[in-house]
Each structure stands twice: as C-alpha cells, then as structure tokens.
Motif scaffolding. Structure first.
Motif, PDB file in Angstrom:
ATOM      1  N   LEU A  97     -12.357 -31.510 -24.867  1.00  0.00           N
ATOM      2  CA  LEU A  97     -12.820 -32.092 -26.130  1.00  0.00           C
ATOM      3  C   LEU A  97     -11.945 -33.284 -26.480  1.00  0.00           C
ATOM      4  N   ARG A  98     -12.580 -34.350 -26.943  1.00  0.00           N
ATOM      5  CA  ARG A  98     -11.812 -35.484 -27.447  1.00  0.00           C
ATOM      6  C   ARG A  98     -12.350 -35.882 -28.806  1.00  0.00           C
ATOM      7  N   LYS A  99     -11.469 -35.903 -29.784  1.00  0.00           N
ATOM      8  CA  LYS A  99     -11.767 -36.434 -31.103  1.00  0.00           C
ATOM      9  C   LYS A  99     -10.705 -37.485 -31.398  1.00  0.00           C
ATOM     10  N   ASP A 100     -10.918 -38.270 -32.451  1.00  0.00           N
ATOM     11  CA  ASP A 100      -9.892 -39.242 -32.817  1.00  0.00           C
ATOM     12  C   ASP A 100      -8.597 -38.528 -33.199  1.00  0.00           C
ATOM     13  N   GLU A 101      -8.731 -37.342 -33.816  1.00  0.00           N
ATOM     14  CA  GLU A 101      -7.556 -36.615 -34.309  1.00  0.00           C
ATOM     15  C   GLU A 101      -6.750 -35.961 -33.191  1.00  0.00           C
ATOM     16  N   TYR A 102      -7.415 -35.497 -32.131  1.00  0.00           N
ATOM     17  CA  TYR A 102      -6.715 -34.835 -31.033  1.00  0.00           C
ATOM     18  C   TYR A 102      -7.593 -34.811 -29.790  1.00  0.00           C
ATOM     19  N   GLY A 103      -6.944 -34.581 -28.659  1.00  0.00           N
ATOM     20  CA  GLY A 103      -7.668 -34.444 -27.408  1.00  0.00           C
ATOM     21  C   GLY A 103      -7.179 -33.223 -26.654  1.00  0.00           C
ATOM     22  N   VAL A 104      -8.107 -32.475 -26.068  1.00  0.00           N
ATOM     23  CA  VAL A 104      -7.780 -31.313 -25.235  1.00  0.00           C
ATOM     24  C   VAL A 104      -8.263 -31.633 -23.830  1.00  0.00           C
ATOM     25  N   ILE A 105      -7.326 -31.719 -22.894  1.00  0.00           N
ATOM     26  CA  ILE A 105      -7.626 -32.224 -21.560  1.00  0.00           C
ATOM     27  C   ILE A 105      -7.060 -31.265 -20.519  1.00  0.00           C
ATOM     28  N   LEU A 106      -7.815 -31.009 -19.474  1.00  0.00           N
ATOM     29  CA  LEU A 106      -7.294 -30.300 -18.317  1.00  0.00           C
ATOM     30  C   LEU A 106      -6.921 -31.346 -17.279  1.00  0.00           C
ATOM     31  N   VAL A 107      -5.729 -31.209 -16.704  1.00  0.00           N
ATOM     32  CA  VAL A 107      -5.231 -32.200 -15.755  1.00  0.00           C
ATOM     33  C   VAL A 107      -4.985 -31.522 -14.418  1.00  0.00           C
ATOM     34  N   PHE A 108      -5.511 -32.125 -13.360  1.00  0.00           N
ATOM     35  CA  PHE A 108      -5.400 -31.564 -12.016  1.00  0.00           C
ATOM     36  C   PHE A 108      -4.640 -32.533 -11.119  1.00  0.00           C
ATOM     37  N   PHE A 109      -3.656 -32.008 -10.386  1.00  0.00           N
ATOM     38  CA  PHE A 109      -2.807 -32.827  -9.521  1.00  0.00           C
ATOM     39  C   PHE A 109      -2.833 -32.288  -8.098  1.00  0.00           C
ATOM     40  N   LYS A 110      -2.908 -33.172  -7.147  1.00  0.00           N
ATOM     41  CA  LYS A 110      -2.564 -32.829  -5.780  1.00  0.00           C
ATOM     42  C   LYS A 110      -1.052 -32.999  -5.651  1.00  0.00           C
ATOM     43  N   PRO A 111      -0.420 -32.399  -4.632  1.00  0.00           N
ATOM     44  CA  PRO A 111       1.027 -32.592  -4.465  1.00  0.00           C
ATOM     45  C   PRO A 111       1.376 -34.078  -4.397  1.00  0.00           C
ATOM     46  N   GLY A 112       2.376 -34.474  -5.173  1.00  0.00           N
ATOM     47  CA  GLY A 112       2.824 -35.866  -5.177  1.00  0.00           C
ATOM     48  C   GLY A 112       2.155 -36.740  -6.216  1.00  0.00           C
ATOM     49  N   GLN A 113       1.026 -36.316  -6.771  1.00  0.00           N
ATOM     50  CA  GLN A 113       0.380 -37.117  -7.812  1.00  0.00           C
ATOM     51  C   GLN A 113       1.169 -37.015  -9.118  1.00  0.00           C
ATOM     52  N   TYR A 114       1.008 -38.015  -9.976  1.00  0.00           N
ATOM     53  CA  TYR A 114       1.833 -38.059 -11.180  1.00  0.00           C
ATOM     54  C   TYR A 114       1.142 -38.790 -12.320  1.00  0.00           C
ATOM     55  N   ILE A 115       1.591 -38.498 -13.524  1.00  0.00           N
ATOM     56  CA  ILE A 115       1.266 -39.291 -14.707  1.00  0.00           C
ATOM     57  C   ILE A 115       2.447 -40.226 -14.910  1.00  0.00           C
ATOM     58  N   PRO A 116       2.242 -41.545 -14.875  1.00  0.00           N
ATOM     59  CA  PRO A 116       3.364 -42.471 -15.039  1.00  0.00           C
ATOM     60  C   PRO A 116       4.120 -42.233 -16.353  1.00  0.00           C
TER      61      PRO A 116
END
Length: 199
Positions: A97-116
C-alpha cells in the motif's frame, strides 16, 4: 488510455504517468509500456489503484495495466508475502500500500543486491522476514537476519545490502517523493553505493 515510456527521458516518466492517471475517472484503465519492470510506478500508485497487471512481451518490454480505484480508499488489506515475491536485476520493492502519509513495501533481494545509502525525509521501519545482510545507519554498519527490526528517523543516512537472498517489510512515513524514489532506483541500477537526494 495508453502511454509508451520507452522513448521518454527517465526524469519525465513519473510525472507523465501521474498527470495522466489523475485525469482518469474511477474504474478507468491506464496502460503503460516500459522497457523495464515498472515496480516504481506500481509503488507510486498502489494506494490509488483497484487492480494492476504486468505482462512481459516477447521483445522484453513490459505492459502495465492500472485500474483507478473506485470510491473509498481506506479498506482492509489482507494478503500474503507469496503474492508479491519477485526479484529483478536490482533490489525489488513491491508495494502492499502507498499513501502520501505512509508506504508499506515488501523488498526482495538477491545476494549482493542493495538499497543505496541515502537520507530521505521519511522515518523507516525495516523488518527482515528472511535472510541475512547488513544495514548502514549513519556511519555504522549492523548485521541483520531473520527477525531483525531496524528503525531509523528521517534525515539519517541508511542503506541495506543482502548477503543472502533476503525478504523484508519496509515501512516509510511519509512515502518518498517520486523524484527521490527514482534517484535511489537509478543509483542501484548504475552500481552507485550512495546517493545525495538534495542534489
């Protein structure tokens, strides 16, 4: 309505989609053609769509169909992580779910992947559902694994790197701007470890 983003400069894509989505009446559909999986658009519009569907064409492009939500947007969501699970060439954020007030996100990574590493104007709650990795907060690095919870106030630098396959629940308050989201995703695609959102 149909939008073909394949020949549109990246910095104009989000704005173009949002402007055209706003013109739709409730229940109408917007079709977006892109040359990569449109997870960022799904995230930006998730609180405003009734349903969406993504199909990949034979030539590798993606067709996203979004139906504008009807009526009340405050409804109960009951779902399961298996309905969202997906990985891509960089870390893959999929909105619940994404609203202006907040966002709920599932994040999936393979080994070595990253969020800068970046310092957004959003508070973060990051809960590791599965896997192991490292979280950078400020100038320190922390090991995380199944069950780890990380809470970071807005304005403080943070980043995530997966050592193994990793799944996490990512809650941000408020939701990031389209511009900030595009900068972070763009940095990940270019292999950039840290991005300044103020520039």
């Amino acid at each position: 309505m149909e939008l073909d983003l394949r020949n549109v400069e990246p910095e104009y894509r989000h704005r173009l989609v949002l402007e055209n989505f706003d013109k739709l009446k409730e229940g109408e559909e917007l079709t977006v053609i892109a040359n990569h999986y449109p997870s960022h658009l799904i995230q930006l519009l998730s609180g405003h769509v009734e349903k969406y569907k993504v199909e990949q064409t034979e030539n590798g492009d993606f067709v996203l169909r979004l139906t504008k939500k009807k009526g009340e947007t405050n409804k109960v969501i009951i779902s399961h992580i298996s309905e969202f699970r997906k990985t891509g060439e960089v870390f893959t954020p999929i909105p619940v779910l994404r609203k202006d007030e907040y966002g709920v996100i599932l994040v999936f990574f393979k080994p070595g992947q990253y969020i800068p590493i970046h310092a957004p104007d959003s508070d973060l709650i990051f809960y590791v559902l599965q896997g192991q990795g490292k979280v950078t907060v400020g100038n320190k690095e922390y090991e995380v694994r199944d069950g780890s919870i990380v809470i970071v106030p807005k304005g403080i630098k943070r980043g995530v790197k997966a050592d193994t396959y990793m799944e996490a629940l990512h809650i941000v308050v408020p939701s990031p701007s389209p511009e900030d989201h595009e900068k972070v995703m763009g940095a990940a695609k270019k292999g950039i470890a840290e991005v300044n959102l103020k520039q």
